[in-house]
Scaffold this motif. Structure first.
Motif, PDB file in Angstrom:
ATOM      1  N   ARG A 255       2.481  -1.752  -6.228  1.00 23.33           N
ATOM      2  CA  ARG A 255       1.304  -2.433  -6.202  1.00 23.33           C
ATOM      3  C   ARG A 255       0.755  -2.454  -7.503  1.00 23.33           C
ATOM      4  O   ARG A 255       0.185  -3.920  -7.881  1.00 23.33           O
ATOM      5  CB  ARG A 255       0.482  -1.706  -5.116  1.00 23.33           C
ATOM      6  CG  ARG A 255      -1.048  -2.182  -5.177  1.00 23.33           C
ATOM      7  CD  ARG A 255      -2.021  -1.027  -4.786  1.00 23.33           C
ATOM      8  NE  ARG A 255      -2.220   0.299  -5.830  1.00 23.33           N
ATOM      9  CZ  ARG A 255      -2.505   1.210  -5.558  1.00 23.33           C
ATOM     10  NH1 ARG A 255      -2.486   1.696  -4.258  1.00 23.33           N
ATOM     11  NH2 ARG A 255      -2.265   2.296  -6.217  1.00 23.33           N
ATOM     12  N   ASP A 256       0.897  -1.743  -8.344  1.00 17.37           N
ATOM     13  CA  ASP A 256       0.013  -1.852  -9.621  1.00 17.37           C
ATOM     14  C   ASP A 256       0.763  -2.856 -10.604  1.00 17.37           C
ATOM     15  O   ASP A 256       0.117  -3.324 -11.421  1.00 17.37           O
ATOM     16  CB  ASP A 256       0.222  -0.344 -10.373  1.00 17.37           C
ATOM     17  CG  ASP A 256      -1.011   0.545  -9.418  1.00 17.37           C
ATOM     18  OD1 ASP A 256      -1.895   0.218  -8.833  1.00 17.37           O
ATOM     19  OD2 ASP A 256      -0.871   1.798  -9.757  1.00 17.37           O
TER      20      ASP A 256
ATOM     21  N   PRO B 251       2.548   2.586  -4.426  1.00 18.76           N
ATOM     22  CA  PRO B 251       1.502   2.472  -5.202  1.00 18.76           C
ATOM     23  C   PRO B 251       2.169   1.961  -6.783  1.00 18.76           C
ATOM     24  O   PRO B 251       1.401   1.075  -7.609  1.00 18.76           O
ATOM     25  CB  PRO B 251       0.901   3.646  -5.706  1.00 18.76           C
ATOM     26  CG  PRO B 251       1.087   4.384  -4.221  1.00 18.76           C
ATOM     27  CD  PRO B 251       2.476   3.801  -3.812  1.00 18.76           C
ATOM     28  N   GLU B 252       3.222   2.271  -7.258  1.00 22.74           N
ATOM     29  CA  GLU B 252       3.758   1.694  -8.276  1.00 22.74           C
ATOM     30  C   GLU B 252       4.271   0.313  -8.512  1.00 22.74           C
ATOM     31  O   GLU B 252       3.834  -0.341  -9.278  1.00 22.74           O
ATOM     32  CB  GLU B 252       5.044   2.487  -8.654  1.00 22.74           C
ATOM     33  CG  GLU B 252       5.782   2.170 -10.118  1.00 22.74           C
ATOM     34  CD  GLU B 252       7.123   2.906 -10.335  1.00 22.74           C
ATOM     35  OE1 GLU B 252       7.646   2.724 -11.227  1.00 22.74           O
ATOM     36  OE2 GLU B 252       7.063   3.872  -9.726  1.00 22.74           O
TER      37      GLU B 252
ATOM     38  N   ALA C 209       0.603  -1.200   0.103  1.00 25.02           N
ATOM     39  CA  ALA C 209      -0.015  -0.005   0.074  1.00 25.02           C
ATOM     40  C   ALA C 209       0.820   1.110   0.123  1.00 25.02           C
ATOM     41  O   ALA C 209       0.551   2.334  -0.619  1.00 25.02           O
ATOM     42  CB  ALA C 209      -0.967  -0.064   1.329  1.00 25.02           C
TER      43      ALA C 209
END
Length: 270
Positions: A233-234, A230-231, A227
């Protein structure tokens, strides 16, 4: 295993499919001994399944327990209060790993929660001890850690790019026991026990629906661990999505997700 952060809205995106196993579990629970039953729902989530208990036992005092503030907030906002039959539905914070009833119960039920609770079978003795004679302990858990959606998730998390971030994050493959193990444990506690498995073939609409499904449940620990990045996670989601597309191809009518669940209903000797 990482304690996941839960998203009620994401979980409820497939509420109809997720509700069916709970309805099937409730259908096998016999009449409860009390005229105004005391019922606990362990791992109540956003409360939509808990509310079904009030439909089956309208005079009951029902408490849903969860340790997620987000889930409890949604449950209280959507379902808490008196019920049409003169009972009551409320919600409270509790850790299922340590929760012990403070009063006798007619029914202790759990819907798709115990797979997140290490050592949950060791809690059965305390829970059945708190049942009134003829009371019931009933639960259902996903029983599909050998299915592609979980196998591919674990394999991806173990690759060199992700193992340092996700090692030990996902649920272990022994988080659910065999049907025979549950039957033996509950029967030895003096309960008449019914254990069974069902495989549902969920037909899911939309683009990448299996990814959308698992983002509400099994993928939560990985999403929680990533979390703050974000990079990353994506990137993980994109790689996992591509694997799921191959494992669960779409058809003109939707994408079929086979999903096996395990059920148990244990009735304490009257």
């Amino acid at each position: 295993m990482t304690t996941p952060a839960w998203d009620p809205a994401q979980y409820l995106r497939h509420a109809g499919h997720r509700a069916r196993p709970f309805a099937d579990l409730l259908a096998r629970i016999p009449p409860l001994p009390g005229a105004r039953p005391r019922i606990a729902d362990l791992g109540c989530g956003p409360g939509n399944a808990t509310a079904r208990l009030a439909g089956r036992w309208p005079t009951a005092h029902i408490t849903g327990y969860d340790d997620s503030p987000e889930m409890l907030g949604a449950a209280r906002a959507g379902h808490e209060g008196p019920t049409a039959g003169g009972g009551r539905l409320d919600f409270a914070h509790a850790d299922v790993r340590t929760w012990t009833p403070g009063e006798p119960h007619d029914l202790i039920v759990s819907n798709a929660t115990l797979q997140w609770v290490p050592g949950h079978a060791d809690r059965f003795a305390d829970w059945t001890a708190a049942l009134v004679p003829g009371g019931v302990l009933a639960f259902q858990v996903p029983d599909n850690l050998d299915a592609p959606l979980h196998v591919l998730m674990r394999e991806l998390a173990a690759t060199p790019r992700w193992r340092s971030r996700l090692a030990g994050v996902l649920r272990r493959t022994d988080s659910v026991h065999t049907p025979g193990a549950y039957l033996d444990r509950l029967a030895r506690l003096g309960c008449a026990t019914d254990v069974w498995r069902t495989t549902y073939l969920h037909v899911l609409p939309g683009e990448d629906p299996v990814l959308d499904w698992v983002k509400g449940t099994g993928l939560r620990p990985a999403l929680t661990a990533l979390a703050d990045d974000p990079e990353a996670r994506d990137a993980f989601l994109t790689a996992y999505r591509d694997l799921l597309r191959e494992a669960y191809p779409s058809a003109p009518y939707g994408t079929v997700l086979p999903f096996r669940r395990l059920f148990a209903v244990a009735v304490k000797e009257a």
